[in-house]
Structure formats: C-alpha cells, structure tokens
Design a protein around this motif. Structure first.
Motif, PDB file in Angstrom:
ATOM      1  N   SER A  32     -19.811  44.142  43.042  1.00 51.38           N
ATOM      2  CA  SER A  32     -20.475  44.434  41.757  1.00 51.38           C
ATOM      3  C   SER A  32     -21.732  45.430  42.280  1.00 51.38           C
ATOM      4  O   SER A  32     -22.057  45.535  43.166  1.00 51.38           O
ATOM      5  CB  SER A  32     -21.137  43.209  41.533  1.00 51.38           C
ATOM      6  N   GLY A  33     -22.072  46.242  41.202  1.00 52.00           N
ATOM      7  CA  GLY A  33     -23.299  46.809  41.250  1.00 52.00           C
ATOM      8  C   GLY A  33     -24.167  45.968  41.865  1.00 52.00           C
ATOM      9  O   GLY A  33     -24.474  44.794  41.024  1.00 52.00           O
ATOM     10  N   SER A  34     -25.258  46.597  42.390  1.00 57.34           N
ATOM     11  CA  SER A  34     -26.489  45.839  42.702  1.00 57.34           C
ATOM     12  C   SER A  34     -27.255  45.187  41.736  1.00 57.34           C
ATOM     13  O   SER A  34     -27.345  45.918  40.705  1.00 57.34           O
ATOM     14  CB  SER A  34     -27.302  46.763  43.682  1.00 57.34           C
ATOM     15  N   LYS A  35     -27.799  43.920  41.880  1.00 55.71           N
ATOM     16  CA  LYS A  35     -28.542  43.279  40.745  1.00 55.71           C
ATOM     17  C   LYS A  35     -30.214  43.635  41.202  1.00 55.71           C
ATOM     18  O   LYS A  35     -30.663  44.103  42.318  1.00 55.71           O
ATOM     19  CB  LYS A  35     -28.523  41.909  40.914  1.00 55.71           C
ATOM     20  N   ASP A  36     -30.730  43.846  39.925  1.00 52.48           N
ATOM     21  CA  ASP A  36     -32.192  44.043  39.932  1.00 52.48           C
ATOM     22  C   ASP A  36     -33.088  42.569  40.156  1.00 52.48           C
ATOM     23  O   ASP A  36     -32.428  41.460  40.374  1.00 52.48           O
ATOM     24  CB  ASP A  36     -32.756  44.835  38.728  1.00 52.48           C
ATOM     25  N   PRO A  44     -22.289  47.764  33.509  1.00 55.29           N
ATOM     26  CA  PRO A  44     -22.197  46.898  32.466  1.00 55.29           C
ATOM     27  C   PRO A  44     -20.594  46.298  32.529  1.00 55.29           C
ATOM     28  O   PRO A  44     -20.438  45.156  32.112  1.00 55.29           O
ATOM     29  CB  PRO A  44     -21.999  47.931  31.264  1.00 55.29           C
ATOM     30  N   ASP A  45     -19.812  47.071  33.311  1.00 50.40           N
ATOM     31  CA  ASP A  45     -18.276  46.317  33.666  1.00 50.40           C
ATOM     32  C   ASP A  45     -18.463  45.146  34.370  1.00 50.40           C
ATOM     33  O   ASP A  45     -17.920  44.065  34.095  1.00 50.40           O
ATOM     34  CB  ASP A  45     -17.607  47.196  34.006  1.00 50.40           C
ATOM     35  N   CYS A  46     -19.544  45.188  35.443  1.00 46.08           N
ATOM     36  CA  CYS A  46     -19.617  44.024  36.157  1.00 46.08           C
ATOM     37  C   CYS A  46     -20.267  42.953  35.614  1.00 46.08           C
ATOM     38  O   CYS A  46     -19.679  41.735  35.729  1.00 46.08           O
ATOM     39  CB  CYS A  46     -20.281  44.437  37.284  1.00 46.08           C
ATOM     40  N   VAL A  47     -21.105  43.205  34.655  1.00 48.45           N
ATOM     41  CA  VAL A  47     -21.981  42.071  33.935  1.00 48.45           C
ATOM     42  C   VAL A  47     -20.846  41.528  32.962  1.00 48.45           C
ATOM     43  O   VAL A  47     -21.163  40.174  33.024  1.00 48.45           O
ATOM     44  CB  VAL A  47     -23.182  42.857  32.959  1.00 48.45           C
ATOM     45  N   GLN A  48     -20.015  42.089  32.329  1.00 45.41           N
ATOM     46  CA  GLN A  48     -19.027  41.508  31.417  1.00 45.41           C
ATOM     47  C   GLN A  48     -17.964  40.770  32.154  1.00 45.41           C
ATOM     48  O   GLN A  48     -17.504  39.815  31.900  1.00 45.41           O
ATOM     49  CB  GLN A  48     -18.255  42.906  30.639  1.00 45.41           C
ATOM     50  N   VAL A  53     -14.659  36.274  36.001  1.00 42.69           N
ATOM     51  CA  VAL A  53     -14.316  36.039  37.225  1.00 42.69           C
ATOM     52  C   VAL A  53     -14.709  34.289  37.856  1.00 42.69           C
ATOM     53  O   VAL A  53     -14.014  33.550  38.495  1.00 42.69           O
ATOM     54  CB  VAL A  53     -14.969  36.913  38.433  1.00 42.69           C
ATOM     55  N   ARG A  54     -15.959  34.235  37.456  1.00 48.27           N
ATOM     56  CA  ARG A  54     -16.478  32.788  37.847  1.00 48.27           C
ATOM     57  C   ARG A  54     -15.758  31.697  36.901  1.00 48.27           C
ATOM     58  O   ARG A  54     -15.622  30.493  37.683  1.00 48.27           O
ATOM     59  CB  ARG A  54     -17.831  32.626  37.463  1.00 48.27           C
TER      60      ARG A  54
END
Length: 80
Positions: A32-36, A44-48, A53-54
């Motif tokens: 995933s792109g790193s989180k803030d 945005p694709d990782c957020v969706q 996945v979970r």
C-alpha cells in the motif's frame, strides 16, 4: 479474534525480513501507499482495496501471516 498474525512493515528490506521470519507459513502480502498521520494512504486504489482485502482475510486458515507493507510516499514512487 483473528486467525492470522498481522505484521506491519515499511519498504522492501523490512518486507523481506518479515518473509524470512515467517518461513514455512502461508503468507498473504498487501502493498500500500504509505499512510499519513491520520492513517490514510495517499493511494486512492489502496484505500478502496484495503476493506476488500481485510474481508477476505476472514476466510484464511489458522496460523497464516498477513504482511501489510507500506511502500513509500507518492513523490518517491512517482520518480520510478
């Protein structure tokens, strides 16, 4: 209670260490792109994808390992 172990890592080196430490186990990896600071990825694709996945992890066998790997910040990856 989760039937799997979750390991959070940052970058390739930590990911490879986690894979080595869990040798012989079934590993599921999510990049995933790193989180803030608020816990939101810049990707945005990782957020969706993360909730999907979970949800899928609810069906994995006992003793599996889920490696959550943050791959870096957008400016860094944009230069690849």
């Amino acid at each position: 209670m989760a039937r799997y172990e979750e390991v959070s890592v940052y970058g390739y080196e930590e990911f490879m260490q986690a894979v080595e430490q869990h040798s012989g186990k079934t590993i599921f990896a999510y990049f995933s792109g790193s989180k803030d600071a608020e816990g939101k990825s810049w990707c945005p694709d990782c957020v969706q994808a993360e909730p999907v996945v979970r949800e899928g992890l609810k069906h994995v066998g006992e003793g599996c390992v889920f490696i959550y790997c943050q791959v870096g910040e957008k400016p860094y990856l944009k230069n690849w």
